[in-house]
Design a protein around this motif. Structure first.
Motif, short mmCIF file in Angstrom:
data_model
loop_
_atom_site.label_atom_id
_atom_site.label_comp_id
_atom_site.label_asym_id
_atom_site.label_seq_id
_atom_site.Cartn_x
_atom_site.Cartn_y
_atom_site.Cartn_z
N ASN A 110 -13.40 -0.90 -3.80
CA ASN A 110 -13.38 -2.21 -3.14
C ASN A 110 -11.97 -2.63 -2.71
O ASN A 110 -11.56 -3.78 -2.88
N VAL A 111 -11.23 -1.65 -2.15
CA VAL A 111 -9.92 -1.95 -1.59
C VAL A 111 -9.86 -1.38 -0.18
O VAL A 111 -10.69 -0.57 0.21
N GLU A 112 -8.87 -1.82 0.58
CA GLU A 112 -8.72 -1.37 1.97
C GLU A 112 -7.36 -0.70 2.14
O GLU A 112 -6.33 -1.28 1.78
N ILE A 113 -7.37 0.50 2.66
CA ILE A 113 -6.13 1.24 2.88
C ILE A 113 -5.34 0.57 4.00
O ILE A 113 -5.86 0.32 5.08
N SER A 114 -4.08 0.28 3.73
CA SER A 114 -3.25 -0.41 4.72
C SER A 114 -2.34 0.55 5.48
O SER A 114 -1.97 0.27 6.62
N SER A 115 -1.95 1.65 4.86
CA SER A 115 -1.07 2.61 5.54
C SER A 115 -1.10 3.94 4.80
O SER A 115 -1.66 4.06 3.71
N LEU A 116 -0.49 4.93 5.43
CA LEU A 116 -0.29 6.23 4.80
C LEU A 116 1.22 6.47 4.72
O LEU A 116 1.93 6.34 5.71
N ARG A 117 1.68 6.84 3.53
CA ARG A 117 3.10 7.14 3.35
C ARG A 117 3.29 8.65 3.34
O ARG A 117 2.60 9.36 2.63
N PHE A 118 4.26 9.11 4.12
CA PHE A 118 4.60 10.53 4.16
C PHE A 118 5.91 10.71 3.41
O PHE A 118 6.99 10.44 3.94
N TYR A 119 5.80 11.15 2.17
CA TYR A 119 6.97 11.32 1.32
C TYR A 119 7.61 12.69 1.56
O TYR A 119 6.92 13.71 1.62
N VAL A 146 0.52 9.81 0.79
CA VAL A 146 0.04 8.85 -0.21
C VAL A 146 -0.58 7.66 0.51
O VAL A 146 0.10 7.01 1.32
N PRO A 147 -1.84 7.33 0.25
CA PRO A 147 -2.42 6.11 0.83
C PRO A 147 -1.91 4.88 0.10
O PRO A 147 -1.66 4.92 -1.11
N ALA A 148 -1.75 3.78 0.83
CA ALA A 148 -1.22 2.56 0.24
C ALA A 148 -2.16 1.39 0.49
O ALA A 148 -2.95 1.40 1.45
N ILE A 149 -2.07 0.39 -0.39
CA ILE A 149 -2.85 -0.83 -0.26
C ILE A 149 -1.91 -2.04 -0.41
O ILE A 149 -0.80 -1.91 -0.93
N MET A 150 -2.36 -3.18 0.06
CA MET A 150 -1.58 -4.41 -0.06
C MET A 150 -1.92 -5.10 -1.38
O MET A 150 -3.10 -5.31 -1.70
N VAL A 151 -0.88 -5.42 -2.15
CA VAL A 151 -1.06 -6.16 -3.41
C VAL A 151 -0.01 -7.27 -3.44
O VAL A 151 1.20 -6.98 -3.42
N ASP A 152 -0.46 -8.50 -3.48
CA ASP A 152 0.45 -9.65 -3.52
C ASP A 152 1.48 -9.60 -2.39
O ASP A 152 2.66 -9.87 -2.59
N GLY A 153 1.01 -9.24 -1.20
CA GLY A 153 1.88 -9.24 -0.03
C GLY A 153 2.79 -8.04 0.09
O GLY A 153 3.63 -7.99 0.99
N GLU A 154 2.66 -7.05 -0.80
CA GLU A 154 3.49 -5.84 -0.74
C GLU A 154 2.60 -4.60 -0.74
O GLU A 154 1.51 -4.60 -1.33
N GLU A 155 3.09 -3.56 -0.07
CA GLU A 155 2.35 -2.30 -0.03
C GLU A 155 2.75 -1.42 -1.20
O GLU A 155 3.92 -1.31 -1.55
N HIS A 156 1.74 -0.75 -1.77
CA HIS A 156 1.98 0.16 -2.87
C HIS A 156 1.03 1.35 -2.75
O HIS A 156 -0.14 1.19 -2.41
N GLY A 157 1.55 2.55 -3.05
CA GLY A 157 0.69 3.72 -3.15
C GLY A 157 -0.25 3.56 -4.33
O GLY A 157 0.09 2.96 -5.35
#
Length: 219
Positions: A110-119, A146-157
């Motif tokens: 029940n989350v939405e992917i916001s971006s993909l990080r290429f490390y 790494v897929p990322a999601i938004m948490v409290d206005g910040e993106e995290h993997g």
């Protein structure tokens, strides 16, 4: 008399035609040649760059990074030839499967992917990865996704915990003690990595692409 006979025959013919029409039922509309639905043309993303800019970026890396990498590797392993990698590739089918997989797991959590990080990454000087797969190009630079999601206005993997919920990678691995160019940090990471996740946790990070040095590049 003849006229009456002609009238009777004409009337009977009319009745027979009417009965035949009733039995046939209403005519169905003839199928028309249906045209395929018009697909809306997709506009190019804002990040698309020209071939000239691509070539410039590639040449900048050649001038500003390749020599430094070669020098470092030769200092570490003077008896071994080393050619820096210039790209990492994944098959198109693998990328489609990866996108479908992470979307499935994100939906289940029940989350939405916001971006993909290429490390950026660097392979160890070993024959195999921890999962047993062969390291084709030891010591070569690579990437992992790494897929990322938004948490409290910040993106995290994120990854999927054993409970099926999305969890932040930074809370599982952290960065404490892993300073840049820190031997202590490297040892800390090496000892911590085998117990990184709990049983049942799912990583969504993608690696093991095909890295290649020249001459197999496009530029």
């Amino acid at each position: 008399m003849k006229n009456n006979r002609k009238v009777a025959i004409a009337f009977l013919g009319t009745v027979l035609l009417f009965m035949g029409a009733c039995q046939q039922g209403p005519k169905k509309d003839e199928p028309k040649d249906s045209e395929p639905p018009h697909e809306e043309k997709i506009s190019p993303p804002e990040g698309i760059i020209s071939l000239e800019e691509s070539k410039s970026l590639y040449d900048n890396y050649t001038r500003n990074r390749v020599g430094m990498i070669e020098k470092y590797e030769m200092e570490q392993y003077p008896d071994e030839k080393y050619v820096p990698s210039r790209f990492t590739s994944f098959t198109y089918e693998d990328i489609k499967q990866y996108m479908a997989y992470i979307e499935q797991e994100a939906k289940g959590a029940n989350v939405e992917i916001s971006s993909l990080r290429f490390y950026f990454a660097n392979y160890p000087n070993n024959e195999r990865f921890p999962d047993g797969k062969k390291i084709v190009h030891p010591r070569q630079n690579s990437i992992f996704i790494v897929p990322a999601i938004m948490v409290d206005g910040e993106e995290h993997g994120f990854y999927i915990g054993a409970d099926g919920q999305a969890k932040l990678i930074k809370n599982a691995v952290g960065t404490k003690g892993m300073g840049h160019n820190s031997n202590a940090g490297e040892k800390s990471y090496a000892s911590f990595a085998p117990t990184l996740f709990q049983s049942g946790d799912k990583s969504l990070d993608l690696n093991h692409g095909n890295s290649s040095p020249p001459p197999y590049t496009d530029f």
